[in-house]
Write a protein that holds these residues in place. Sequence first.
Motif, PDB file in Angstrom:
ATOM      1  N   SER A 118      13.332  10.155   8.291  1.00 26.69           N
ATOM      2  CA  SER A 118      14.109  10.044   7.062  1.00 26.69           C
ATOM      3  C   SER A 118      14.326   8.567   6.765  1.00 26.69           C
ATOM      4  O   SER A 118      15.205   7.924   7.354  1.00 26.69           O
ATOM      5  N   VAL A 119      13.512   8.011   5.876  1.00 21.55           N
ATOM      6  CA  VAL A 119      13.568   6.572   5.615  1.00 21.55           C
ATOM      7  C   VAL A 119      13.194   6.293   4.166  1.00 21.55           C
ATOM      8  O   VAL A 119      12.279   6.904   3.609  1.00 21.55           O
ATOM      9  N   ASP A 120      13.923   5.393   3.549  1.00 22.50           N
ATOM     10  CA  ASP A 120      13.594   4.874   2.232  1.00 22.50           C
ATOM     11  C   ASP A 120      12.932   3.516   2.425  1.00 22.50           C
ATOM     12  O   ASP A 120      13.530   2.605   2.997  1.00 22.50           O
ATOM     13  N   HIS A 121      11.701   3.383   1.979  1.00 20.42           N
ATOM     14  CA  HIS A 121      10.923   2.185   2.299  1.00 20.42           C
ATOM     15  C   HIS A 121      11.566   0.917   1.733  1.00 20.42           C
ATOM     16  O   HIS A 121      11.638  -0.111   2.431  1.00 20.42           O
ATOM     17  N   ASP A 122      11.992   0.959   0.480  1.00 20.54           N
ATOM     18  CA  ASP A 122      12.567  -0.245  -0.128  1.00 20.54           C
ATOM     19  C   ASP A 122      13.830  -0.685   0.608  1.00 20.54           C
ATOM     20  O   ASP A 122      14.042  -1.889   0.845  1.00 20.54           O
ATOM     21  N   GLU A 123      14.661   0.278   0.986  1.00 20.61           N
ATOM     22  CA  GLU A 123      15.863  -0.071   1.753  1.00 20.61           C
ATOM     23  C   GLU A 123      15.486  -0.620   3.134  1.00 20.61           C
ATOM     24  O   GLU A 123      16.135  -1.542   3.647  1.00 20.61           O
ATOM     25  N   GLU A 167       6.915   5.949   7.165  1.00 19.58           N
ATOM     26  CA  GLU A 167       6.402   7.276   6.840  1.00 19.58           C
ATOM     27  C   GLU A 167       7.607   8.169   6.588  1.00 19.58           C
ATOM     28  O   GLU A 167       8.348   8.507   7.513  1.00 19.58           O
ATOM     29  N   SER A 168       7.819   8.502   5.335  1.00 18.00           N
ATOM     30  CA  SER A 168       8.948   9.325   4.942  1.00 18.00           C
ATOM     31  C   SER A 168       8.557  10.795   5.051  1.00 18.00           C
ATOM     32  O   SER A 168       7.638  11.253   4.367  1.00 18.00           O
ATOM     33  N   VAL A 169       9.247  11.516   5.933  1.00 17.04           N
ATOM     34  CA  VAL A 169       8.899  12.902   6.238  1.00 17.04           C
ATOM     35  C   VAL A 169       9.901  13.830   5.567  1.00 17.04           C
ATOM     36  O   VAL A 169      11.110  13.754   5.844  1.00 17.04           O
ATOM     37  N   PRO A 170       9.455  14.702   4.681  1.00 14.49           N
ATOM     38  CA  PRO A 170      10.377  15.607   3.985  1.00 14.49           C
ATOM     39  C   PRO A 170      11.190  16.440   4.975  1.00 14.49           C
ATOM     40  O   PRO A 170      10.657  16.988   5.941  1.00 14.49           O
ATOM     41  N   LEU A 229       0.838  -1.189   0.000  1.00 13.76           N
ATOM     42  CA  LEU A 229       0.000   0.000   0.000  1.00 13.76           C
ATOM     43  C   LEU A 229       0.877   1.243   0.000  1.00 13.76           C
ATOM     44  O   LEU A 229       1.947   1.258   0.633  1.00 13.76           O
ATOM     45  N   THR A 230       0.421   2.287  -0.685  1.00 14.24           N
ATOM     46  CA  THR A 230       1.108   3.569  -0.670  1.00 14.24           C
ATOM     47  C   THR A 230       0.072   4.658  -0.402  1.00 14.24           C
ATOM     48  O   THR A 230      -0.990   4.681  -1.045  1.00 14.24           O
ATOM     49  N   ILE A 231       0.377   5.547   0.539  1.00 18.08           N
ATOM     50  CA  ILE A 231      -0.549   6.602   0.946  1.00 18.08           C
ATOM     51  C   ILE A 231       0.206   7.919   0.970  1.00 18.08           C
ATOM     52  O   ILE A 231       1.303   8.003   1.546  1.00 18.08           O
ATOM     53  N   THR A 232      -0.355   8.944   0.377  1.00 21.34           N
ATOM     54  CA  THR A 232       0.204  10.283   0.512  1.00 21.34           C
ATOM     55  C   THR A 232      -0.530  10.968   1.654  1.00 21.34           C
ATOM     56  O   THR A 232      -1.722  11.255   1.564  1.00 21.34           O
ATOM     57  N   SER A 233       0.199  11.223   2.711  1.00 14.52           N
ATOM     58  CA  SER A 233      -0.382  11.771   3.935  1.00 14.52           C
ATOM     59  C   SER A 233      -0.315  13.288   3.931  1.00 14.52           C
ATOM     60  O   SER A 233       0.295  13.911   3.046  1.00 14.52           O
ATOM     61  N   SER A 234      -0.973  13.911   4.914  1.00 17.95           N
ATOM     62  CA  SER A 234      -0.954  15.374   5.028  1.00 17.95           C
ATOM     63  C   SER A 234       0.475  15.863   5.205  1.00 17.95           C
ATOM     64  O   SER A 234       1.312  15.199   5.812  1.00 17.95           O
ATOM     65  N   GLY A 235       0.753  17.048   4.653  1.00 19.85           N
ATOM     66  CA  GLY A 235       2.093  17.611   4.764  1.00 19.85           C
ATOM     67  C   GLY A 235       3.090  17.033   3.787  1.00 19.85           C
ATOM     68  O   GLY A 235       4.285  17.324   3.869  1.00 19.85           O
ATOM     69  N   GLY A 236       2.647  16.177   2.883  1.00 22.66           N
ATOM     70  CA  GLY A 236       3.538  15.623   1.877  1.00 22.66           C
ATOM     71  C   GLY A 236       4.286  14.379   2.314  1.00 22.66           C
ATOM     72  O   GLY A 236       5.157  13.890   1.580  1.00 22.66           O
ATOM     73  N   ALA A 237       3.982  13.843   3.503  1.00 24.96           N
ATOM     74  CA  ALA A 237       4.646  12.617   3.948  1.00 24.96           C
ATOM     75  C   ALA A 237       4.124  11.427   3.148  1.00 24.96           C
ATOM     76  O   ALA A 237       2.942  11.356   2.808  1.00 24.96           O
ATOM     77  N   LEU A 238       5.017  10.496   2.855  1.00 25.46           N
ATOM     78  CA  LEU A 238       4.657   9.305   2.088  1.00 25.46           C
ATOM     79  C   LEU A 238       4.642   8.098   3.024  1.00 25.46           C
ATOM     80  O   LEU A 238       5.653   7.772   3.651  1.00 25.46           O
ATOM     81  N   VAL A 239       3.481   7.450   3.116  1.00 23.91           N
ATOM     82  CA  VAL A 239       3.325   6.260   3.955  1.00 23.91           C
ATOM     83  C   VAL A 239       3.246   5.044   3.044  1.00 23.91           C
ATOM     84  O   VAL A 239       2.471   5.024   2.076  1.00 23.91           O
ATOM     85  N   ARG A 240       4.075   4.035   3.366  1.00 19.68           N
ATOM     86  CA  ARG A 240       4.034   2.791   2.605  1.00 19.68           C
ATOM     87  C   ARG A 240       3.975   1.605   3.555  1.00 19.68           C
ATOM     88  O   ARG A 240       4.496   1.657   4.667  1.00 19.68           O
ATOM     89  N   ARG A 241       3.312   0.550   3.095  1.00 19.66           N
ATOM     90  CA  ARG A 241       3.248  -0.678   3.885  1.00 19.66           C
ATOM     91  C   ARG A 241       3.535  -1.873   3.002  1.00 19.66           C
ATOM     92  O   ARG A 241       3.025  -1.972   1.877  1.00 19.66           O
ATOM     93  N   THR A 242       4.344  -2.787   3.517  1.00 21.07           N
ATOM     94  CA  THR A 242       4.649  -4.045   2.841  1.00 21.07           C
ATOM     95  C   THR A 242       4.414  -5.187   3.806  1.00 21.07           C
ATOM     96  O   THR A 242       4.851  -5.125   4.966  1.00 21.07           O
TER      97      THR A 242
END
Length: 451
Positions: free
Chosen positions: A213-218, A38-41, A14-27
């Motif tokens: 600060s996180v890269d989901h695939d890594e 949750e990758s926070v700019p 799943l991929t979700i674009t959250s408020s504030g531009g944060a990217l949430v992903r689940r595997t």
Amino acid sequence: MNGAVQLPLDVADLTITSSGGALVRRTILPSGVRILSESVPGAQSATVGFWVAVGSRDEQPATYGSTHFLEHLLFKGTPTRTALDIAVSFDEVGGEHNALTAKEHTCYYAKVRDVDLPMAVTVLADMVTSSVLDPEEFESERGVILEELAAADDDPSDVVGERLFEAVFGDHPLGRPIGGSAASIKAVGREAVWAHYRANYRPQDLVVTVAGSVDHDELVSGVEAALTAAGWDLTAEAAPVSRRHPAPPVVGYTGARALVPRPIEQTNLMLGVPGLDAHDDRRSTLVALNSVLGGGMSSRLFQEIREKRGLAYSVYSFASSYSDAGLVGLYAGCSPRRAGEVADLMLAELRRVGTDGITDQELDRARGQLGGASALALEDSDTRMSRLGRSELTLGEYIDLDESLRRLALVTPADVRELAAGLAAGPLSIAAVGDVDDDTFRGLDGEPAAA
């Protein structure tokens, strides 16, 4: 993001674009391990948590306190790391690491610079999968936990909180202390804790959440490598364990009282009623009610009991929600001779909201307080990491700040009044620590029943 995003257990990615531009992903890995990020700019650090959905309510009678005991023991060493090695791993990079045991889950977490996130994942994975529960360390930590329980028993605010849960929930597992008792910790053996560990710490039980600060695939690759290196077989397919579902509501005992007489200068007092479970659609209404009733210095309890009457230094309300039950509580610390009066005033304020409601101005102030507090909290990656864990383990849906504010905006004064009326009509429990007895609260909602 518009609306809540469901987190079904049969959808692997799943991929979700959250408020504030944060990217949430689940595997979800084939083994059942769930990984959320949750990758926070702009972030330069990250908080990582390793969660299992087992807490104090899941223990058997012979192992009360074993979940918290086990939490301590996982810091004591693995086949490849001593307790000192674990501590040094985080200290030498300026990181923080700790754990918490709750009634429905346990979490091991760390906060580090982004460059040190792979290390944090590796060490936490080793701890969670490969603790040896060394017999000597087991006995040593038994003494540490007994000291922790003794320290909590010396703190009347801790004692009154534990006794309130006992009074509201009675014999239900939610009423038990998370840490167990001195007697249960003295009695539990290593084999019982080991069995608890092996039964509840499996790939399909594990949820890993990272925010910052996180890269989901890594992250996914790093978690897989760390768990495999620690000895878990991730090739065996398994579905994630099911979430807890609401059961028939837990009902407290009408008039239940838990009074702990102690010769101290102040009475720590709590009133409690059954609240809302974590899935209840009225939870936005509850947070608004809590804000108005006792959520700050402008709240009704604070103004009436502290500001107008000078009867307490600390006074507030709170709400705790679980998968199938909840509790709403009111707290004050006051002079023993005024404890009965303060209890009357706290209950009267709850009932007044239930009969007369709240004003539009109070609701607007609550929305502003809650929105601002939520936004400020989300500046911290710890809060975001915890939100991911709660979303995955308990709620089964992800709710960002925008959606939370949208739901709060839909709450009306009539909603708050109706909820308060329902809570006030529920069975009332009282807990108090200090120079008090049954006569202190005689006449408050009837004669006291046996605790």
